[in-house]
Design a protein around this motif. Structure first.
Motif, PDB file in Angstrom:
ATOM      1  N   TYR A  17       0.627  -0.895  -0.421  1.00  0.00           N
ATOM      2  CA  TYR A  17       0.386  -0.288  -0.152  1.00  0.00           C
ATOM      3  C   TYR A  17       1.175   1.434  -0.065  1.00  0.00           C
ATOM      4  O   TYR A  17       2.218   1.239   0.141  1.00  0.00           O
ATOM      5  CB  TYR A  17      -0.736  -0.021   1.057  1.00  0.00           C
ATOM      6  N   VAL A  22      -6.235   6.051   4.507  1.00  0.00           N
ATOM      7  CA  VAL A  22      -8.040   5.596   4.626  1.00  0.00           C
ATOM      8  C   VAL A  22      -8.312   7.417   4.997  1.00  0.00           C
ATOM      9  O   VAL A  22      -8.220   6.848   6.628  1.00  0.00           O
ATOM     10  CB  VAL A  22      -7.785   4.446   4.655  1.00  0.00           C
ATOM     11  N   GLU A 126     -14.327   1.463  -4.424  1.00  0.00           N
ATOM     12  CA  GLU A 126     -14.244   2.379  -3.829  1.00  0.00           C
ATOM     13  C   GLU A 126     -12.029   2.621  -4.650  1.00  0.00           C
ATOM     14  O   GLU A 126     -11.807   3.814  -4.276  1.00  0.00           O
ATOM     15  CB  GLU A 126     -14.088   2.509  -2.856  1.00  0.00           C
ATOM     16  N   GLY A 127     -11.771   1.448  -4.879  1.00  0.00           N
ATOM     17  CA  GLY A 127      -9.847   1.318  -5.441  1.00  0.00           C
ATOM     18  C   GLY A 127      -9.190   0.904  -4.844  1.00  0.00           C
ATOM     19  O   GLY A 127      -8.597   1.179  -4.673  1.00  0.00           O
ATOM     20  N   LEU A 128      -9.584   0.522  -3.358  1.00  0.00           N
ATOM     21  CA  LEU A 128      -9.029   0.482  -1.601  1.00  0.00           C
ATOM     22  C   LEU A 128      -8.743  -1.212  -2.299  1.00  0.00           C
ATOM     23  O   LEU A 128      -9.247  -1.582  -3.162  1.00  0.00           O
ATOM     24  CB  LEU A 128      -9.788   0.606  -0.744  1.00  0.00           C
ATOM     25  N   TRP A 163      -4.372   1.892   0.309  1.00  0.00           N
ATOM     26  CA  TRP A 163      -4.451   2.430  -0.966  1.00  0.00           C
ATOM     27  C   TRP A 163      -3.269   1.985  -2.061  1.00  0.00           C
ATOM     28  O   TRP A 163      -2.944   1.285  -1.518  1.00  0.00           O
ATOM     29  CB  TRP A 163      -4.381   4.165  -1.539  1.00  0.00           C
ATOM     30  N   GLU A 165      -0.369   0.127  -4.101  1.00  0.00           N
ATOM     31  CA  GLU A 165       0.645   0.290  -4.487  1.00  0.00           C
ATOM     32  C   GLU A 165       1.127  -0.385  -5.579  1.00  0.00           C
ATOM     33  O   GLU A 165       2.382  -1.032  -6.252  1.00  0.00           O
ATOM     34  CB  GLU A 165       1.682   0.268  -3.877  1.00  0.00           C
TER      35      GLU A 165
END
Ligand SMILES: Cc1cc2nc3c(=O)[nH]c(=O)nc-3n(C[C@H](O)[C@H](O)[C@H](O)COP(=O)(O)O)c2cc1C
Length: 251
Positions: A17, A22, A126-128, A163, A165
């Motif tokens: 990440y 967040v 949500e893209g997490l 998020w 990486e």
């Protein structure tokens, strides 16, 4: 394809990440969505512990065999089976709770896992990126101490979230026909097993796994290295002990 099917079909576990946090409001919104999951009798017999404090993550890391996601993810969520809150409500309302048994633990564990998985779907939409940590049930006794879980509460799974990486390749799944049975269970012949597992066995990452672990078959990597009988017995006993101490094996 609607948004949810895209999210589900394209997902993969994310273990790296970026350091960006967040956002509290986003996390809260995701929790609100997760808590709309079905729940036994609408009792909501679960609790979720949010860990953001680096010192707490450091303390929890050994419980998760020092998997790096624990200290690197901005958020760690421990989902607990929880009959403590509900039983307290019962007692305060002149009702006698009968939830100190294995069935109730299982009920609360199902509730906790449903809310956890619903959180994952909402978070990934949500893209997490998320990663489950199965180590929670291995070292539940220690997590109980660190998170100060009272009787009636048992941690059942942990999710690291942040998020992404990385965008790792998707891993395989068995073909649907291996999983689905029409009306009644059709047991597997040896040729069915050969057919259903052959794609998995032929993958180059599987072959690498076998080589690296000095094994003859992929199945041996599972039985002799990743999920060994001796470990399973050891951690089963530890978990049964936890259920006993947390008051779920009284009947
Ligand atoms: C209950 C559960 C426990 C898991 N525990 C771990 C874990 O401790 N460490 C880890 O890196 N991945 C863990 N995973 C992730 C799985 O390894 C991953 O879901 C699986 O390899 C399939 O990959 P995919 O999610 O990318 O499709 C766990 C998954 C589940 C459902």
């Amino acid at each position: 394809m609607n948004k949810i099917s895209g999210t589900l079909l394209n997902r993969r576990t994310v273990r790296k990440y970026i350091s960006a946090p967040v956002d509290e409001k986003l996390l809260n919104d995701l929790m609100g969505m997760a808590c709309r999951a079905s729940t036994t009798g609408n009792m909501q017999v679960y609790s979720i512990i949010i860990t953001r404090d680096p010192a707490m993550k450091k303390e929890l890391a050994p419980c998760h065999f020092n998997q790096k996601m624990v200290t690197e993810a901005p958020v760690l969520l421990t989902f607990c089976a929880d009959f403590n809150r509900f039983s307290k409500w019962c007692r305060q309302r002149n009702a006698d709770p009968g939830y100190d048994n294995f069935l109730s633990f299982f009920t609360a564990a199902i509730d906790a896992l449903l809310v956890a998985q619903t959180f994952c779907i909402a978070a990934e939409a949500e893209g997490l990126g998320i990663c489950y940590l199965g180590t929670t049930t291995y070292t539940a006794y220690k997590i109980i101490q660190i998170l100060r879980l009272p009787a009636g509460v048992v941690p059942v799974t942990t999710i690291a979230a942040g998020w992404p990486e990385e965008n790792p390749d998707q891993v395989d799944r068995l073909p649907l026909e291996a999983i689905i049975h029409a009306e009644t269970y059709k047991d597997y012949s040896s040729s069915d097993i050969g057919k259903y597992y052959s794609d998995k066995e032929k993958r180059s990452d599987s072959e690498q796994f076998i080589r690296e672990n000095n094994k003859e078959t992929l199945a041996q990597v599972f039985t002799d290295v990743r999920y060994k009988k001796a470990d399973n017995i050891h951690f089963s006993k530890a978990l049964l002990d936890v259920l006993n101490k947390q008051g779920f094996m009284n009947q």
